[in-house]
Write a protein that holds these residues in place. Sequence first.
Motif, PDB file in Angstrom:
ATOM      1  N   THR A  13       0.824  -1.204   0.000  1.00  0.00           N
ATOM      2  CA  THR A  13       0.000   0.000   0.000  1.00  0.00           C
ATOM      3  C   THR A  13       0.861   1.258   0.000  1.00  0.00           C
ATOM      4  O   THR A  13       1.889   1.324   0.676  1.00  0.00           O
ATOM      5  N   GLU A  14       0.426   2.255  -0.742  1.00  0.00           N
ATOM      6  CA  GLU A  14       1.120   3.538  -0.777  1.00  0.00           C
ATOM      7  C   GLU A  14       0.719   4.368   0.442  1.00  0.00           C
ATOM      8  O   GLU A  14      -0.457   4.436   0.795  1.00  0.00           O
ATOM      9  N   HIS A  15       1.713   5.018   1.071  1.00  0.00           N
ATOM     10  CA  HIS A  15       1.465   5.817   2.274  1.00  0.00           C
ATOM     11  C   HIS A  15       2.044   7.218   2.109  1.00  0.00           C
ATOM     12  O   HIS A  15       3.047   7.414   1.417  1.00  0.00           O
ATOM     13  N   LYS A  16       1.432   8.179   2.797  1.00  0.00           N
ATOM     14  CA  LYS A  16       1.880   9.567   2.708  1.00  0.00           C
ATOM     15  C   LYS A  16       3.067   9.840   3.623  1.00  0.00           C
ATOM     16  O   LYS A  16       3.916  10.685   3.324  1.00  0.00           O
ATOM     17  N   ASN A  17       3.117   9.139   4.754  1.00  0.00           N
ATOM     18  CA  ASN A  17       4.188   9.396   5.718  1.00  0.00           C
ATOM     19  C   ASN A  17       4.332   8.184   6.654  1.00  0.00           C
ATOM     20  O   ASN A  17       3.546   7.231   6.593  1.00  0.00           O
ATOM     21  N   TRP A  18       5.323   8.257   7.522  1.00  0.00           N
ATOM     22  CA  TRP A  18       5.622   7.163   8.449  1.00  0.00           C
ATOM     23  C   TRP A  18       4.453   6.868   9.383  1.00  0.00           C
ATOM     24  O   TRP A  18       4.082   5.702   9.597  1.00  0.00           O
ATOM     25  N   ASP A  19       3.861   7.901   9.944  1.00  0.00           N
ATOM     26  CA  ASP A  19       2.765   7.698  10.900  1.00  0.00           C
ATOM     27  C   ASP A  19       1.580   6.990  10.254  1.00  0.00           C
ATOM     28  O   ASP A  19       0.912   6.175  10.902  1.00  0.00           O
ATOM     29  N   GLU A  20       1.318   7.303   8.995  1.00  0.00           N
ATOM     30  CA  GLU A  20       0.218   6.634   8.296  1.00  0.00           C
ATOM     31  C   GLU A  20       0.517   5.152   8.119  1.00  0.00           C
ATOM     32  O   GLU A  20      -0.365   4.306   8.271  1.00  0.00           O
ATOM     33  N   TRP A  21       1.782   4.831   7.824  1.00  0.00           N
ATOM     34  CA  TRP A  21       2.173   3.412   7.708  1.00  0.00           C
ATOM     35  C   TRP A  21       2.028   2.694   9.051  1.00  0.00           C
ATOM     36  O   TRP A  21       1.546   1.557   9.100  1.00  0.00           O
ATOM     37  N   VAL A  22       2.427   3.348  10.133  1.00  0.00           N
ATOM     38  CA  VAL A  22       2.319   2.736  11.461  1.00  0.00           C
ATOM     39  C   VAL A  22       0.856   2.427  11.785  1.00  0.00           C
ATOM     40  O   VAL A  22       0.521   1.338  12.265  1.00  0.00           O
ATOM     41  N   LEU A  23      -0.024   3.376  11.513  1.00  0.00           N
ATOM     42  CA  LEU A  23      -1.446   3.172  11.769  1.00  0.00           C
ATOM     43  C   LEU A  23      -1.997   2.032  10.923  1.00  0.00           C
ATOM     44  O   LEU A  23      -2.760   1.186  11.410  1.00  0.00           O
TER      45      LEU A  23
END
Length: 299
Positions: A13-23
């Motif tokens: 999945t494509e993510h905007k930033n690190w925190d979005e990936w963590v969530l």
Amino acid sequence: MPLTLATAQYPITEHKNWDEWVLHTEKWVAHAAQQKAQLLLFPEYGSMELVSILSPEIRQDIRQQVIELSALQGDFCQVFEGLARKYQVCIVAPSLPVVEDGKPYNRAFVFSPKGLIGHQDKFFMTRFEDEEWGIQSAPKVLTLFEGDWGSFGVQICYDVEFGIGAQRLCSAGASLILAPSCTETIRGATRVHVGARARALENQSYVVVSQTVGLAEWSPAVDINYGYTAMYCPPDKNLPEEGIVAQKPPQQAGWLVETLDFSLIETVRADGQVFNYQDHQRLHNQFISDDITLIKRLI
């Protein structure tokens, strides 16, 4: 003792930033934990989605991606260590490229509620990994992970298509082999699943496959993914006749969750309709200890 295991059919999945990936990652772990899973298996190279938070230049440079992802290793492990503690589960994290002494390896980290407990590196490289990506074969070290219910080992993707690693692990006590995988075609996925079924047969063990699915067109390394999850067993006493515990339809994101009874493995190894496990150990030892004579005949 039975074990409830979840294996991921995982979209990169494509993510905007690190925190979005963590969530995103926590949602996956929480979903499996809600289904009472005790051991979670993510696929090979599921970590490549972290490339989406890097610069556009890095996105297009597949060899530089390896270096950048390796630099995230500490933070990556901290996230999975925290999730394993929070949800009281064991996690085989999506494999991550790591660089040690200038050499890039493909590594699957394993976490328990106690924290990071070890890792397994991939032995055998596919042509893409070797020729285009520069990933190298790791030193031949196998890790046996031991729990209250039994022991397991990890054979990453191409590794499960060869018998030697699983044989050594099962000889040391494993009754479960986990095969995280990343393939882009039906043929590739099929090779992994055929290998997994063969390992289940010859070692009279459970073998569980996790694979990536779907498109990640922003990534030149893992842009196309085809796969499905499955849990295999020996086709023997009190186990499914075709050796398939469960399968998930291809290309559907989600977890496949099943409870595996390891007493059934003990039974077939001790008193099965056939003795694949015992004979495999005996014949393997015989062939590596005895000289083999090869005779050629012209026709």
